[in-house]
Design a protein around this motif. Structure first.
Motif, PDB file in Angstrom:
ATOM      1  N   ASP A  80       0.817  -1.315   0.009  1.00  0.00           N
ATOM      2  CA  ASP A  80      -0.046  -0.111  -0.111  1.00  0.00           C
ATOM      3  C   ASP A  80       0.852   1.323   0.047  1.00  0.00           C
ATOM      4  O   ASP A  80       1.893   1.135   0.426  1.00  0.00           O
ATOM      5  N   VAL A  81       0.363   2.388  -0.466  1.00  0.00           N
ATOM      6  CA  VAL A  81       1.032   3.693  -0.639  1.00  0.00           C
ATOM      7  C   VAL A  81       0.134   4.566  -0.022  1.00  0.00           C
ATOM      8  O   VAL A  81      -0.916   4.744  -0.546  1.00  0.00           O
ATOM      9  N   SER A  82       0.621   5.173   0.938  1.00  0.00           N
ATOM     10  CA  SER A  82      -0.226   6.149   1.654  1.00  0.00           C
ATOM     11  C   SER A  82      -0.426   7.659   0.654  1.00  0.00           C
ATOM     12  O   SER A  82       0.271   7.903  -0.177  1.00  0.00           O
ATOM     13  N   ALA A  83      -1.789   8.188   0.982  1.00  0.00           N
ATOM     14  CA  ALA A  83      -1.935   9.406   0.109  1.00  0.00           C
ATOM     15  C   ALA A  83      -0.709  10.533   0.287  1.00  0.00           C
ATOM     16  O   ALA A  83      -0.443  11.548  -0.480  1.00  0.00           O
ATOM     17  N   THR A  84      -0.337  10.620   1.368  1.00  0.00           N
ATOM     18  CA  THR A  84       0.438  11.539   1.853  1.00  0.00           C
ATOM     19  C   THR A  84       1.953  11.363   1.042  1.00  0.00           C
ATOM     20  O   THR A  84       2.446  12.293   0.548  1.00  0.00           O
ATOM     21  N   ARG A  85       2.300  10.266   1.008  1.00  0.00           N
ATOM     22  CA  ARG A  85       3.626   9.844   0.315  1.00  0.00           C
ATOM     23  C   ARG A  85       3.402  10.171  -1.350  1.00  0.00           C
ATOM     24  O   ARG A  85       4.463  10.513  -1.757  1.00  0.00           O
ATOM     25  N   ILE A  86       2.281   9.698  -1.811  1.00  0.00           N
ATOM     26  CA  ILE A  86       2.094  10.177  -3.051  1.00  0.00           C
ATOM     27  C   ILE A  86       2.113  11.567  -3.323  1.00  0.00           C
ATOM     28  O   ILE A  86       3.027  12.227  -4.076  1.00  0.00           O
ATOM     29  N   GLN A  87       1.647  12.410  -2.192  1.00  0.00           N
ATOM     30  CA  GLN A  87       1.575  13.881  -2.560  1.00  0.00           C
ATOM     31  C   GLN A  87       2.933  14.413  -2.406  1.00  0.00           C
ATOM     32  O   GLN A  87       3.332  15.417  -3.089  1.00  0.00           O
ATOM     33  N   HIS A  88       3.684  13.784  -1.376  1.00  0.00           N
ATOM     34  CA  HIS A  88       4.923  14.362  -1.085  1.00  0.00           C
ATOM     35  C   HIS A  88       6.091  13.909  -2.511  1.00  0.00           C
ATOM     36  O   HIS A  88       6.744  15.172  -2.872  1.00  0.00           O
ATOM     37  N   ALA A  89       5.895  12.972  -3.201  1.00  0.00           N
ATOM     38  CA  ALA A  89       6.556  12.632  -4.220  1.00  0.00           C
ATOM     39  C   ALA A  89       6.286  13.437  -5.515  1.00  0.00           C
ATOM     40  O   ALA A  89       6.855  13.963  -6.127  1.00  0.00           O
ATOM     41  N   ALA A  90       4.786  13.752  -5.553  1.00  0.00           N
ATOM     42  CA  ALA A  90       4.295  14.488  -6.644  1.00  0.00           C
ATOM     43  C   ALA A  90       4.924  16.015  -6.643  1.00  0.00           C
ATOM     44  O   ALA A  90       5.263  16.695  -7.390  1.00  0.00           O
ATOM     45  N   LEU A  91       4.811  16.569  -5.143  1.00  0.00           N
ATOM     46  CA  LEU A  91       5.391  17.733  -5.038  1.00  0.00           C
ATOM     47  C   LEU A  91       6.669  17.969  -5.403  1.00  0.00           C
ATOM     48  O   LEU A  91       7.288  18.890  -5.861  1.00  0.00           O
ATOM     49  N   SER A  92       7.553  16.982  -4.795  1.00  0.00           N
ATOM     50  CA  SER A  92       9.169  16.790  -5.177  1.00  0.00           C
ATOM     51  C   SER A  92       9.270  17.000  -6.389  1.00  0.00           C
ATOM     52  O   SER A  92      10.122  17.735  -7.194  1.00  0.00           O
ATOM     53  N   TRP A  93       8.533  15.956  -7.404  1.00  0.00           N
ATOM     54  CA  TRP A  93       9.071  16.106  -8.771  1.00  0.00           C
ATOM     55  C   TRP A  93       8.301  17.482  -9.421  1.00  0.00           C
ATOM     56  O   TRP A  93       9.000  18.059 -10.287  1.00  0.00           O
TER      57      TRP A  93
END
Length: 697
Positions: free
Chosen positions: A664-677
């Motif tokens: 599973d991948v948390s929504a927070t981790r996805i948001q963090h990766a998207a913002l970093s990219w």
């Protein structure tokens, strides 16, 4: 006026050496991936079950059957059984023993005495379950009669469903949608079916026929090792309150590898079994009053008594030696993986440094006398430190927190008391925003000081002076008796260096070869020069000017032939004063720039690809692509490298997890990766826009 030629320059020694180092770095990465693959293939014992008075184990090569003392009685290679691996072993009563394999929805039913294949059971999963073969399957079996029939319950992991099958693989029932967020552990006990809601920390008791929920028990969600793994009915002793545990459960931290083993009681309390902090519990099984637990970190099968005390390792010396050899092979492969990666990083770093030297110095041969006096580097560092120290302190703290041991210690210390895990990544992006705001404030302070203090000119103009004294390119463009008098950093309309000589005004563009000649004007054609002095501006224009640079305009017979913004007002004033006061002084004859033969490869600018808008869009889509289109290869390589690191270590694992449903991948981790990219892409697009090609008129 400008002169441009296509480059015919052959790669120099530094470029060849850099390319060789980068090629070796890629080779090291390939070898690191191979070593990682070898480590993954040496996983040691993975599945365990007690069948009668014998213990069945499966490692990376074979099915191992031992007596109750751990002496190996029989070994069956996977090829002889018609399978590639074994991920789960479950006794099926009189029918035999069921084994499951990763990547397959078919089970093998084996004879309990000889471990011979009896038949293959193909599970008829509902069509809406996505590729159940590509998710892990956990099994629970309940015999239903003396004819060898049984009920089979399967937890489907990333399909978030429990499915019931008949002994021949026919579909019988399934749980309702949304009941689970991943489900791994599953076992029958006292007429009920127990399952784990892995990522919600809940044990769900189901009706074994209809798979409807009878009750649920919420476990603690605190601490790092809180996710639920494999579970079985417990044989452990009661706690101090006299309650007997009803389940023995593996609890794992994020990544579903490192974890602990606990007994669970009816009041949701737990009692832990003593395991090392970095233990990797793979599977568990009760052998009478002893618990056998596979530790994937050490490739050992640990033994515990019912009082949850460690008894030693299971297996005769020959079996233990086999597992130790497997662990040693894995450790060696992991060590080689690390060595190859470190070597790749070193080679890549030196390759990039050589490219940077090539870009900045232009293959300068020998020792060259400085064209203009250089400021003291120690004084430059003091000036920068006097302004930017409030930013350096949090940056050092942030960089320290990114060191893996420090990160782990931080998360362990903080997250044990909180329900959220891995808080550090969540703090990085806000910290970047705060540092960005602080940088903007300190930049304003710096420019305000620079306008009043000429000493800060050295800080603003250091890049131009360093290039002038280190590069040979501009020397190849000099006319007879032509010498530099001033040089300044140009920030708009294109970044580069503006050189004032005793005969001409020359603009050198920053790009693939730092300081490529771009445009020039004979001083005899410049009748006057003007400056928009920030000290003479008022209000918002004055504030904005401090960020945009000081505007200098060159005139020919009253018409502006070029408008440039220089990084520092002091050097801008000095250049304008020279142009205006020395314009009537006799100068050596200077032909028009268009008439000057530029045969040197150092004096040509490479052709760009596409208009500026396309370059910016390209950088937004693929960081570095737009810079490559501008032929700024050195800068493009840096952005490419940053993007590849993001893809390899952040975005790639998230995409893999989302597409394969293994974790599973948390929504927070996805948001963090998207913002970093997005941060990298926007920053690169901004750099591309600032470096866009504009006509210097």
């Amino acid at each position: 006026m400008s002169a441009r030629l296509r480059s015919t320059q052959k790669p120099g020694p530094l470029q060849i050496a850099a390319i060789l180092l980068l090629a070796l770095a890629i080779l090291c990465v390939v070898l690191a991936l191979r070593a990682s693959s070898n480590a993954a293939d040496s996983y040691g014992p993975q599945a365990i079950a007690v069948v009668g008075n014998r213990v069945w184990l499966a490692d990376e090569r074979s099915l191992l059957i031992t007596d109750e003392a751990g002496r190996l009685e029989e070994e069956k290679g996977f090829a002889a059984l018609g399978i590639n691996n074994i991920s789960s072993i479950v006794p099926a009563g009189e029918a035999g023993v069921l084994v499951a394999s990763r990547g397959s929805t078919s089970l093998k039913l084996l004879d309990a005495r000889q471990a011979q294949s009896i038949r293959e059971i193909k599970l008829a999963f509902p069509s809406d379950l996505q590729d159940p073969a590509h998710t892990a399957l956990w099994l629970a079996v309940r015999p239903t009669g003396a004819n060898g029939h049984f009920d089979l319950a399967v937890a489907t992991g990333g399909n978030h469903t429990v499915v019931r099958f008949a002994h021949d693989g026919r579909f019988l029932a399934r749980t309702k949608e949304g009941l689970y967020r991943f489900t791994n552990g599953i076992w029958f006990d006292q007429g009920s079916l127990w399952t784990t809601d892995t990522n919600r920390y809940v044990l769900r008791k189901l009706d074994p026929e209809t798979l409807t929920q009878r009750e649920e028990l919420s476990l603690s969600g605190l601490g790092r090792q809180r996710y639920l793994g494999a579970g079985i009915a417990s044989h452990g002793t009661a706690n101090a309150a006299g309650q007997a545990p009803f389940a023995t459960l593996i609890r794992l931290q994020s990544g579903m590898t490192i974890g602990r083993i606990v007994d669970v009681f009816a009041d949701a309390s737990e009692a832990a079994y003593p395991l090392p902090n970095e233990a990797e519990p793979m599977d568990i099984a009760w052998k009478g009053g002893e618990l056998l637990a596979i530790d994937g970190a050490t490739h050992r099968v640990a033994r515990f008594n019912a009082q949850r005390q460690r008894l030693g390792d299971f297996g005769a010396p020959a079996l233990q030696a086999r597992f130790k050899a497997s662990a040693k092979a894995r450790a060696l492969s992991e060590q080689m993986h690390t060595i190859w990666l470190v070597l790749a990083g070193v080679l890549l770093t030196f390759g990039l440094l050589l490219l940077l030297v090539q870009q900045r110095r232009g293959q300068t041969p020998g020792v060259v006398q400085p064209a203009l006096p250089m400021p003291d580097k120690r004084a430059i560092r003091k000036l920068a430190l006097s302004v930017f120290w409030p930013i350096l302190v949090p940056l050092i703290i942030l960089a320290t927190l990114e060191i893996p041991p420090v990160t782990n210690a931080f998360n362990t210390a903080i997250n044990e008391q909180l329900e959220q895990e891995n808080l550090l990544p969540l703090a990085i992006f806000p910290a970047m925003l705060v540092l960005g705001l602080l940088l903007a404030v300190k930049q304003y302070t710096l420019v305000r000081r620079a306008i009043k203090d000429p000493a800060y000119e050295a800080l603003f103009n250091y890049a131009a002076l360093n290039w002038l004294n280190a590069s040979m390119r501009w020397r190849n463009d000099m006319l007879i008796d032509e010498v530099p008098q001033e040089i300044a950093v140009v920030v708009r309309p294109r970044r580069g260096f503006l050189m004032l000589t005793n005969q001409r005004v020359l603009f050198y563009r920053q790009g693939v070869r730092a300081g490529s000649f771009d445009a020039g004007w004979p001083r005899t054609e410049i009748t006057t020069a003007g400056i928009e002095d920030p000290e003479q501006l008022r209000g918002w224009r004055k504030r904005l000017q401090r960020y945009l640079g000081t505007q200098v305009v060159l005139y020919e017979e009253g018409s502006a032939i070029s408008t440039l913004r220089l990084s520092h007002v002091v050097v801008a004033r000095r250049m304008v004063e020279r142009l205006n006061t020395e314009k009537n002084n006799p100068q050596p004859s200077a032909p028009s720039i268009a008439e000057i033969p530029h045969t040197s490869p150092h004096s040509s600018s490479p052709r760009e690809y596409g208009p500026p808008a396309q370059q910016v869009i390209a950088s937004l889509l693929i960081p570095g692509l737009g810079l490559w289109m501008q032929r700024r290869n050195g800068s493009a390589l840096i952005y490419f490298f940053a993007a590849m690191v993001m893809i390899a270590f952040v975005i790639g694992p998230i995409v893999w997890a989302l597409t394969t449903r293994h974790t599973d991948v948390s929504a927070t981790r996805i948001q963090h990766a998207a913002l970093s990219w997005l941060s990298i892409a926007v920053f690169c697009a901004g750099d591309t826009w600032l470096g866009r090609s504009k006509t210097l008129r």
